[in-house]
Design a protein around this motif. Structure first.
Motif, PDB file in Angstrom:
ATOM      1  N   SER A   5       0.779  -1.471   0.077  1.00  0.00           N
ATOM      2  CA  SER A   5       0.016  -0.191  -0.154  1.00  0.00           C
ATOM      3  C   SER A   5       0.659   1.142  -0.162  1.00  0.00           C
ATOM      4  O   SER A   5       0.779   2.822  -0.479  1.00  0.00           O
ATOM      5  CB  SER A   5      -0.526   0.373   0.932  1.00  0.00           C
ATOM      6  OG  SER A   5      -0.414   0.075   2.476  1.00  0.00           O
ATOM      7  N   THR A   6       2.339   0.984  -0.030  1.00  0.00           N
ATOM      8  CA  THR A   6       2.841   2.210   0.789  1.00  0.00           C
ATOM      9  C   THR A   6       3.210   2.754  -1.145  1.00  0.00           C
ATOM     10  O   THR A   6       3.216   4.121  -1.314  1.00  0.00           O
ATOM     11  CB  THR A   6       4.335   2.178   0.829  1.00  0.00           C
ATOM     12  OG1 THR A   6       4.299   1.231   2.422  1.00  0.00           O
ATOM     13  CG2 THR A   6       5.337   2.932   0.612  1.00  0.00           C
ATOM     14  N   GLY A  25      -1.645   2.047  -2.699  1.00  0.00           N
ATOM     15  CA  GLY A  25      -2.271   2.492  -1.560  1.00  0.00           C
ATOM     16  C   GLY A  25      -3.362   1.561  -1.783  1.00  0.00           C
ATOM     17  O   GLY A  25      -2.712   1.032  -1.241  1.00  0.00           O
ATOM     18  N   ALA A  26      -4.348   2.413  -1.667  1.00  0.00           N
ATOM     19  CA  ALA A  26      -5.892   1.580  -0.800  1.00  0.00           C
ATOM     20  C   ALA A  26      -6.174   0.268  -2.104  1.00  0.00           C
ATOM     21  O   ALA A  26      -6.646  -0.764  -1.886  1.00  0.00           O
ATOM     22  CB  ALA A  26      -7.296   2.587  -0.854  1.00  0.00           C
ATOM     23  N   ARG A  80      -1.242   2.906 -11.939  1.00  0.00           N
ATOM     24  CA  ARG A  80      -0.299   3.648 -11.421  1.00  0.00           C
ATOM     25  C   ARG A  80       0.857   3.601 -11.716  1.00  0.00           C
ATOM     26  O   ARG A  80       2.510   4.113 -11.342  1.00  0.00           O
ATOM     27  CB  ARG A  80       0.523   3.045 -10.104  1.00  0.00           C
ATOM     28  CG  ARG A  80      -1.233   2.701  -8.519  1.00  0.00           C
ATOM     29  CD  ARG A  80      -0.831   4.163  -8.121  1.00  0.00           C
ATOM     30  NE  ARG A  80      -2.180   4.958  -6.900  1.00  0.00           N
ATOM     31  CZ  ARG A  80      -3.382   4.220  -6.629  1.00  0.00           C
ATOM     32  NH1 ARG A  80      -4.013   4.297  -7.998  1.00  0.00           N
ATOM     33  NH2 ARG A  80      -3.772   4.601  -5.551  1.00  0.00           N
TER      34      ARG A  80
END
Length: 268
Positions: free
Chosen positions: A120-121, A124-125, A154
């Motif tokens: 998640s770093t 994310g979610a 991403r």
């Protein structure tokens, strides 16, 4: 998606003594080909059977691994990776191309060496939903589709250095004549220090580490092939000054001398 990348290298035990073991790999779509080397899937069923040890010589790559209780992004593993396989499990992974994780990470990949981070770093979610999708899926194709969706959402800005670094690492992996940092520095047009900084930032390990790892991969592949080997000739072919240095490095990483390892392959 692309084709199967072919048989893996660096797996020290190619078959389990009992039970079943499945290993599949698939190349990414063209849109991700410069960042992802391939997707992989392993599954084993040892229910009612003794646990079995698997060992690999990791490549200079970052992996995003999905496995119950162990999901994370893993940096380059410097030593031999040892895993006890037991029960029934399935694992899915994204193997980033050498240098390919740097655009997602945004800093020196060497900071991840021999460690891991929560996905998640970076993602994310959606990382949590991705994990749930993978764990609920029985299809490798469906897992790959979910991975492509996550990565494309991403997708980082284009970084031309990734292609340069990936090509250098690929040269080391496939060209047996490259046995020194000086040779790869000459090919890159960089000085040794600049090359070392580049590898530290993008690959996560030094160019010397990559050369040593891939020449030991080659040694393992030749021993697994079962062809007669003259140890002194193999040592010279891999860039060692003498047989003793080759045996020392092999024993240190593999955990046994080349001859012992070759005999273990014959028994299997």
């Amino acid at each position: 998606m692309g084709a199967d990348p072919g048989p893996p290298r660096g797996v020290l035990h190619q078959r389990l003594e009992q039970g079943t073991f499945e290993h599949a790999r698939r190349a990414p779509s063209a849109a991700l080909a410069m960042l992802v080397e391939h997707y992989w899937y392993v599954a084993w069923d040892l229910r009612g059977l003794p646990a079995q040890q698997q060992e690999t010589l990791p490549h200079p790559n970052v992996h995003y691994v999905i496995e119950p209780g162990l999901t994370a992004i893993y940096g380059v593993h410097s030593g031999r990776y040892v895993r006890m396989l037991e029960g029934q499990r399935r694992v899915f992974g994204i193997k980033f191309r050498a240098g390919g994780f740097r655009p997602f990470y945004g800093k020196a990949v060497s900071t991840l060496m021999d460690s891991s981070m929560d996905a998640s770093t970076i993602f994310g979610a959606p990382a949590s939903r991705f994990e749930q999708t993978i764990l609920a899926s029985d299809s490798f194709d469906a897992m790959i589709d979910a991975a492509e969706t996550l990565l494309l959402a991403r997708l980082p800005p284009h970084d031309a250095t990734v292609a340069q670094v990936s090509a250098l690492v690929a040269d080391i992996a496939t060209d047996r004549s490259i046995t020194s940092v000086e040779e790869i520095a000459a090919r890159s047009g960089l000085g040794k220090r600049s090359l070392q900084r580049l590898f530290n930032e993008y690959v996560g390990v030094s160019p010397k580490w990559v050369i040593n790892r891939y020449r030991l991969h080659e040694a393992v592949a030749q021993l697994q092939a079962g062809t007669p080997i003259v140890w002194s000739e193999l040592a010279l072919q891999l860039g060692y000054f003498d047989q003793a240095h080759f045996i020392r490095d092999f024993r240190k990483l593999i955990g046994r001398a080349p001859g012992d390892y070759a005999r273990s392959q014959d028994r299997h």
